[in-house]
Design an enzyme around this catalytic site. Sequence first.
Site, PDB file in Angstrom:
ATOM      1  N   ASP A  48      27.969 133.610  88.141  1.00 42.97           N
ATOM      2  CA  ASP A  48      28.112 131.539  88.946  1.00 42.97           C
ATOM      3  C   ASP A  48      28.932 131.004  90.197  1.00 42.97           C
ATOM      4  OD1 ASP A  48      25.745 131.257  86.482  1.00 42.97           O
ATOM      5  OD2 ASP A  48      28.043 130.292  85.466  1.00 42.97           O
ATOM      6  N   GLU A 226      18.478 126.683  82.789  1.00 45.69           N
ATOM      7  CA  GLU A 226      20.176 126.251  82.490  1.00 45.69           C
ATOM      8  C   GLU A 226      20.525 126.107  84.076  1.00 45.69           C
ATOM      9  OE1 GLU A 226      22.712 129.227  80.213  1.00 45.69           O
ATOM     10  OE2 GLU A 226      22.050 130.838  81.150  1.00 45.69           O
TER      11      GLU A 226
END
EC number: 3.2.1.99
Length: 363
Positions: A48, A226
């Site tokens: 991420d 997401e």
Amino acid sequence: MLHTVLSVFSVLLAAVAALPAEVHINTTSFSNTTAYPLPNLGNVAAHDPNIIQYNGSFYLFKGGVHIPIHKASSLDGPWEQIGTVLHESSVITKQNRSRPWAPTTVEWDDRFFCLYAISESGSRNSAIGVASADSPESGNWTDHGALINTGEGALSDIDPYTISNAIDGAFIADQKTGSPHLLYGSYWHGIFTVPLADDLLSVKTPQHPNATNLAYVPKETVKPIEGSFMTYKAPYYYLWFSHGKCCHFDLEKFPPMGDEYSIRVGRSSDVTGPFVDKDGVDLLDGGGTVVYGSNHGVVYAPGGVGVLTGSGNDADVLYFHYLNTTIGFTQGDAQLGWNYLHYVKGWPVALEGYVHANGKDDF
């Protein structure tokens, strides 16, 4: 003496018995497609990732203990860890306070703001926090706590926090009004946007957040959507997100090919949508055009997407984490990759290599 030898032998036998059986990796789920280019290498492990450019340097923020900060003069690295955003655990009193997830740092009104998530796998008891500083360097950040809570915590009983999951925070400013917006969401009811106060330290109207659902997968039992990110390239807003299974893979039974992470996008002329994909499918109906997926038998489950918006002669840069099938499949194995983008009829396409896309965009 004999007793000692037997004891040592017993310990060794127990240790051997505890070793895992040989793992046979199921490679049939790896895509060998060449429809997407291999990534330019970031040469750093990152899950991420979030990257900003400031004063001629790149700053990389990633999930981990107190949110590590790395700095480099090039996206290729070398990356030097220069510290962390938080100097201790988050002030948000939820699980995993010491290891925030999915940071997003933005420059706003001559100050830097780092959005971060506090959660744990499979839980909706989550929060998005914010820290601020006058520089992206380490050492001067202030942790302001939670912007929003889901599951438990202040105002978590207000819609849409009752049906959503407060992780994967991102940011966009409305080009017409200049007003700031928080994006967030994972699984459950997908991705939302909420207007923020001008100082980015709270929701604009906390009791009535005026939220908008931007993307959702209504027809699937599991809602694998997401990691949103939003950019603007006139005349469109682009809603980027990750779709599919991100991690915790069973090496002997990977999900069917295509069910792992891929990077998808939809676009809209308004910051709150509706967003549609290249085929005209609304993102609230499960739409999303794949911009980058597993490829060449090497790149697996790319996601955690971000975009550096180019200026002048610079092209936009799509960056992400991915699993290199020759390295490993844990979250700690995730690598930073990136590609230039150009736009064909207003839709982004990842480019191979280091060719800048300036002049090729077609709207």
